[in-house]
Design a protein around this motif. Structure first.
Motif, PDB file in Angstrom:
ATOM      1  N   ILE A 197       6.399  16.095   1.045  1.00 41.89           N
ATOM      2  CA  ILE A 197       4.902  16.444   0.885  1.00 41.89           C
ATOM      3  C   ILE A 197       5.117  18.305   0.601  1.00 41.89           C
ATOM      4  O   ILE A 197       5.528  18.766   1.636  1.00 41.89           O
ATOM      5  CB  ILE A 197       3.727  16.405   1.986  1.00 41.89           C
ATOM      6  N   ASP A 198       4.999  18.721  -0.378  1.00 45.66           N
ATOM      7  CA  ASP A 198       5.579  20.034  -0.727  1.00 45.66           C
ATOM      8  C   ASP A 198       5.013  21.154  -0.332  1.00 45.66           C
ATOM      9  O   ASP A 198       5.572  22.283   0.019  1.00 45.66           O
ATOM     10  CB  ASP A 198       5.569  20.226  -2.301  1.00 45.66           C
ATOM     11  N   PHE A 199       3.655  20.893   0.363  1.00 48.44           N
ATOM     12  CA  PHE A 199       2.898  22.033   1.117  1.00 48.44           C
ATOM     13  C   PHE A 199       3.061  22.423   2.510  1.00 48.44           C
ATOM     14  O   PHE A 199       2.400  22.922   3.150  1.00 48.44           O
ATOM     15  CB  PHE A 199       1.401  22.063   0.677  1.00 48.44           C
ATOM     16  N   PRO A 242       0.769  -1.216   0.012  1.00 44.64           N
ATOM     17  CA  PRO A 242      -0.139   0.023   0.104  1.00 44.64           C
ATOM     18  C   PRO A 242       0.811   1.245   0.150  1.00 44.64           C
ATOM     19  O   PRO A 242       2.153   1.257   0.706  1.00 44.64           O
ATOM     20  CB  PRO A 242      -0.929  -0.199   1.384  1.00 44.64           C
ATOM     21  N   GLU A 243       0.239   2.284  -0.546  1.00 45.56           N
ATOM     22  CA  GLU A 243       0.968   3.754  -0.252  1.00 45.56           C
ATOM     23  C   GLU A 243       0.282   4.281   0.575  1.00 45.56           C
ATOM     24  O   GLU A 243      -1.013   4.676   0.447  1.00 45.56           O
ATOM     25  CB  GLU A 243       1.194   4.330  -1.989  1.00 45.56           C
ATOM     26  N   LEU A 298       5.941  10.413  -3.508  1.00 48.13           N
ATOM     27  CA  LEU A 298       4.700   9.992  -3.594  1.00 48.13           C
ATOM     28  C   LEU A 298       4.284  10.155  -5.133  1.00 48.13           C
ATOM     29  O   LEU A 298       4.477  11.016  -5.719  1.00 48.13           O
ATOM     30  CB  LEU A 298       3.881  11.067  -2.785  1.00 48.13           C
ATOM     31  N   GLN A 299       3.326   9.200  -5.156  1.00 43.67           N
ATOM     32  CA  GLN A 299       2.887   9.030  -6.693  1.00 43.67           C
ATOM     33  C   GLN A 299       1.748  10.044  -6.930  1.00 43.67           C
ATOM     34  O   GLN A 299       1.702  10.707  -7.926  1.00 43.67           O
ATOM     35  CB  GLN A 299       2.179   7.678  -7.086  1.00 43.67           C
ATOM     36  N   ARG A 300       0.907  10.291  -5.874  1.00 43.29           N
ATOM     37  CA  ARG A 300      -0.057  11.354  -5.939  1.00 43.29           C
ATOM     38  C   ARG A 300      -0.619  11.741  -4.663  1.00 43.29           C
ATOM     39  O   ARG A 300      -0.564  10.867  -3.519  1.00 43.29           O
ATOM     40  CB  ARG A 300      -1.310  11.198  -6.871  1.00 43.29           C
ATOM     41  N   VAL A 301      -0.841  13.248  -4.425  1.00 50.31           N
ATOM     42  CA  VAL A 301      -1.498  13.684  -3.137  1.00 50.31           C
ATOM     43  C   VAL A 301      -2.756  13.946  -3.608  1.00 50.31           C
ATOM     44  O   VAL A 301      -3.048  15.258  -4.256  1.00 50.31           O
ATOM     45  CB  VAL A 301      -0.780  14.758  -2.568  1.00 50.31           C
TER      46      VAL A 301
END
Length: 436
Positions: free
Chosen positions: A341-343, A196-197, A366-369
């Motif tokens: 997590i860039d934010f 899992p991610e 991360l593949q997507r947020v």
């Protein structure tokens, strides 16, 4: 060639009911991770439980026929000196403090829970100064040691250590390992065949992919209503339309944020019947320690799974083993953000998949947020960072800002009432908030 340096491990909070599980893990991994000294440490108030758990640990080691010396002490410096690993599993204020953390917010119409909201904040305020005191001992007496923290709230504690000490630390939680086991069971495969991610922070993460033998089963799980939960969080049903458009599976702790009214109603009903989770855990612990006293018991009892933190210690042993052997497997851990997590701030603690090396965990990109989660994630991280600042400074104004800006607190008026009442009942543990 596999390293075979004999290890010294110190378990701070060694009188915990969880300890037999970590001892079982050490026994299973002994051939690859030879522990020679296992120090179980507690405080005076925990002396009785430490003695009971310690004798069970010795029986377990004796049954396994291993040369692990189990030592019990109330002197944590003696235990830490020269240690290779230090694990922390403490509860400042014991279960009575947890009970207040849960009961008082509910009386004000707010979620009462030990790791989030007002209860989680006060657990952090009590815990962070104590953990940083432990870190000062590690810096002095075992500067090369790794500190593995699964004291809750694990994300806040880990971030506090990373910001305010030089100790090498990693935080961990049982929620990710529980989901991995759940995913493997759902699809009838071994845990090695699932990946899992996770995206988020401790007790506020989302599963954004669920690979089974390389195939992402996430949408299938959402469509089929497959969900995982835990004993310590009411398993109210998710809205399928909501999950489908979210495109992720929230951890069970997110029910407090996405189903606040229903969860609060469930808490109030439970309070009238069986008490809060702290009351239930008190009864479970009484049963466990009666079992632990049995001189014929020489293994972890099945009843420990009812405690609510199942597989915490398994996760800790896996992490320790990977650091020791440079295993380079993937584990979900609380680590420094560093732009993943860039934010969120670079020095924030996040909970994501990492490759574990001998030099420490390396977080994976991360593949997507999912866009909808960003606001909540940022808001709770802001609360966490303010809570750390308040825990160290004793500044009531910063504590008020942390509480007001937590999404589960309805406004300034309620926050001020909660802050004053909960500070007063925690006065013995928070003297720096009462200096004139």
């Amino acid at each position: 060639m596999m390293p075979q340096k004999p290890l010294k491990v110190a378990v701070i909070g060694g009188g915990s009911s969880y300890t037999p599980e970590i001892v079982e893990g050490f026994i299973k991994k002994y051939d690859e991770m030879p522990i020679r000294e296992l120090w179980l440490v507690d405080i005076e108030e925990g002396r009785h439980k430490l003695a009971i758990v310690g004798e069970l640990a010795r029986r377990m080691v004796g049954k396994a026929g291993l040369p692990i010396e189990v030592k019990l002490t109330l002197d944590r410096r003696e235990a830490i000196a020269g240690a290779d690993f230090v694990t922390t599993q403490i509860r400042v204020g014991l279960l009575e403090a947890r009970r207040r953390d849960e009961h008082i917010p509910i009386s004000h119409g707010v979620i009462g829970q030990e790791t989030t909201g007002p209860g989680g904040m006060f657990k952090a305020l009590r815990t962070v100064p104590v953990i940083l005191g432990i870190c000062r001992d590690i810096e002095e007496l075992a500067p090369d040691a790794w500190m593995l923290n699964f004291t809750n709230p694990a994300g806040i504690v880990t971030e506090a250590v990373q910001k305010h000490s030089r100790v090498k630390t990693v935080g961990l939680c049982n929620s990710p390992i529980n989901f991995q086991k759940f995913l493997a069971k759902e699809y009838g495969v071994s845990e090695r065949e699932v990946l899992p991610e996770f995206v988020g922070i401790n007790h506020l993460h989302w599963i954004t992919a669920a690979y089974v033998n390389g195939e992402d089963k996430l949408q299938e799980m959402i469509a089929g209503g497959r969900d995982y939960s835990a004993l310590n969080v009411a398993a109210l049903d998710w809205d399928k339309e909501f999950l489908s458009s979210l495109g992720a599976l929230p951890t069970y702790y997110l029910r407090y944020f996405y189903m606040t009214d229903a969860m609060l109603a469930d808490m109030k009903e439970s309070l009238g019947k069986n008490g809060t989770r702290a009351d239930i855990v008190s009864r479970i612990e009484e049963e466990l320690f009666e079992l632990y006293k049995d001189a014929n018991l020489s293994e972890k009892p099945k009843q420990l799974e009812k405690r609510g933190g199942a597989y915490y210690s398994e996760a800790a042993v896996h992490l320790m083993h990977a650091l020791y052997t440079d295993k380079r497997d993937i584990q979900t851990l609380n680590v420094r953000n560093g732009g993943i997590i860039d934010f969120l701030p670079e020095d924030a603690s996040i909970e994501v998949n990492c490759v574990v090396t001998a030099q420490g965990p390396v977080p994976l990109p991360l593949q997507r947020v999912p866009e909808p989660i960003k606001g909540l994630l940022h808001a709770v991280k802001t609360y966490e960072s303010l809570t750390i600042e308040a825990a160290i400074s004793g500044d009531r104004g910063i504590a008020l800002q942390a509480l007001v800006h937590h999404p589960l607190v309805p406004g300034v008026a309620v926050a001020k009432l909660l802050l004053e009442e909960m500070l007063e009942v925690n006065k013995a543990y928070l003297p720096h908030f009462f200096k004139k």
